[in-house]
Scaffold this active site. Structure first.
Site, mmCIF file in Angstrom:
data_model
loop_
_atom_site.group_PDB
_atom_site.id
_atom_site.type_symbol
_atom_site.label_atom_id
_atom_site.label_comp_id
_atom_site.label_asym_id
_atom_site.label_seq_id
_atom_site.Cartn_x
_atom_site.Cartn_y
_atom_site.Cartn_z
ATOM 1 C CE LYS A 133 73.815 143.597 10.517
ATOM 2 N NZ LYS A 133 73.201 142.668 11.415
ATOM 3 N NE ARG A 134 69.724 141.755 2.545
ATOM 4 C CZ ARG A 134 68.601 142.392 2.260
ATOM 5 N NH1 ARG A 134 68.227 142.568 1.027
ATOM 6 N NH2 ARG A 134 67.838 142.865 3.228
#
Ligand code: GLU
Length: 304
Positions: free
Chosen positions: A251-252
């Site tokens: 996600k990052r």
């Protein structure tokens, strides 16, 4: 008992292809056995989860056409469906574990915990022994005056065996492979393992489909379920999706997040793509019986 699957997203960012892959597999699996689905928000950590991601997840799942029968945004008999609102249920389970004598206070710092859980390559390490396990009553009382403890479960040298629908036969020595883990942080926030165990059981989940990185969590959760007298679900852990350089989609780094995916694909096109990543035979998404047992086991490289 009726079959029930679940979506259990952590609303800490926009979903990416890896999250969707798990949810699509969970949806296919539940529907392929005529089961229901529940959506639960795993928003335990007040600093890292919440809006706008909660609404985004709901909207993105709906866009893809993955529907659910109860849970967040829909209601149902086993709510609330946000973990943040379920503390009383976790309190009860925590008290139950305390009365069994399998919980102990731990004052290790985060750095100490991470060091203990990361053995050097080739090193045989028993993850189970946290030094706080052996503190005397007097030492515990003295420390408690200075600092609130986290709470851990003391795992025995016991082997947990189960058959994963995709990954096959599994065997974990709890003490060696999992190690004592935190079920309640010093600030009172409950840990993932306890919350998921309680929720899956009390929400009547019979089929847990998620990423392969959580395979050893199944061993921890099965052990907790046994202690708490819960009925155990069936597990199916899907392979991980990897970028060309071997790193996991995250996600990052915003790898193929929903914003990009919705620009590139139609909902039907994306479902077809996910079907292909599962390595299932055929083309369309027509669910059949026990579908996931035919899914591929190996991690999948994705063109970015
Ligand atoms: N909330 C976890 C995640 O988003 C999934 C936990 C689970 O499926 O047990 O990665």
């Amino acid at each position: 008992m009726a079959e029930k699957g679940r979506f259990a997203p952590s609303p800490s960012g926009r979903m990416h292809l890896g999250n969707l892959f798990s949810f699509y597999a969970a949806w296919l699996d539940a529907r392929s056995v005529g089961g229901r689905l529940v959506l639960r928000m795993e928003d335990l950590d007040p600093d890292r989860t919440g809006e706008p991601w909660t609404s985004r997840i709901v909207e993105d799942l709906r866009w893809l056409g993955l529907d659910w029968d109860e849970g967040y945004g829909v209601g149902g008999p086993d709510g609330p469906y946000c973990q943040r609102e379920r503390a009383a249920l976790y309190d009860a389970a925590f008290a139950g574990l305390q009365s069994l004598g399998v919980v102990y206070p731990c004052w290790c710092s985060r750095a100490q915990r991470l060091a203990a859980s990361a053995p050097h390559p080739g090193e045989e390490r028993d993850l189970g022994r946290c030094p706080c396990r052996d503190l005397s009553r007097a030492e515990r009382e003295a420390r408690a005056l200075v600092k609130a403890p986290a709470w851990k479960v003391a795992l025995p040298h016991e082997t947990i065996r189960f058959r994963d629908l995709i990954q096959g036969e599994q065997s974990f020595d709890l003490s060696r492979d999992c190690g004592d883990f935190v079920i309640r942080r010093a600030d009172g926030v409950y840990g993932y393992q306890l919350a998921v165990t309680v929720d899956d059981a009390l929400m009547g989940v019979t089929r847990v489909v998620r990423g392969r990185d959580l395979l050893d969590s199944a061993a921890r959760q099965l052990w907790l379920m046994e202690r708490l007298g819960y009925r155990k679900p069936v597990y199916a852990h899907v392979p991980l999706l990897l970028a060309a350089d071997g790193r996991r989609l995250s996600k990052r780094e915003r790898d193929l997040d929903m914003e990009t995916l919705r620009r590139r694909f139609s909902p039907e096109g994306l479902r077809k793509f996910l079907w292909g990543l599962l390595g299932l035979p055929g083309e369309g998404d027509v669910p059949g019986d026990g579908l996931l047992s035919k899914a591929g086991r190996e991690d999948v490289y994705v063109e970015l």
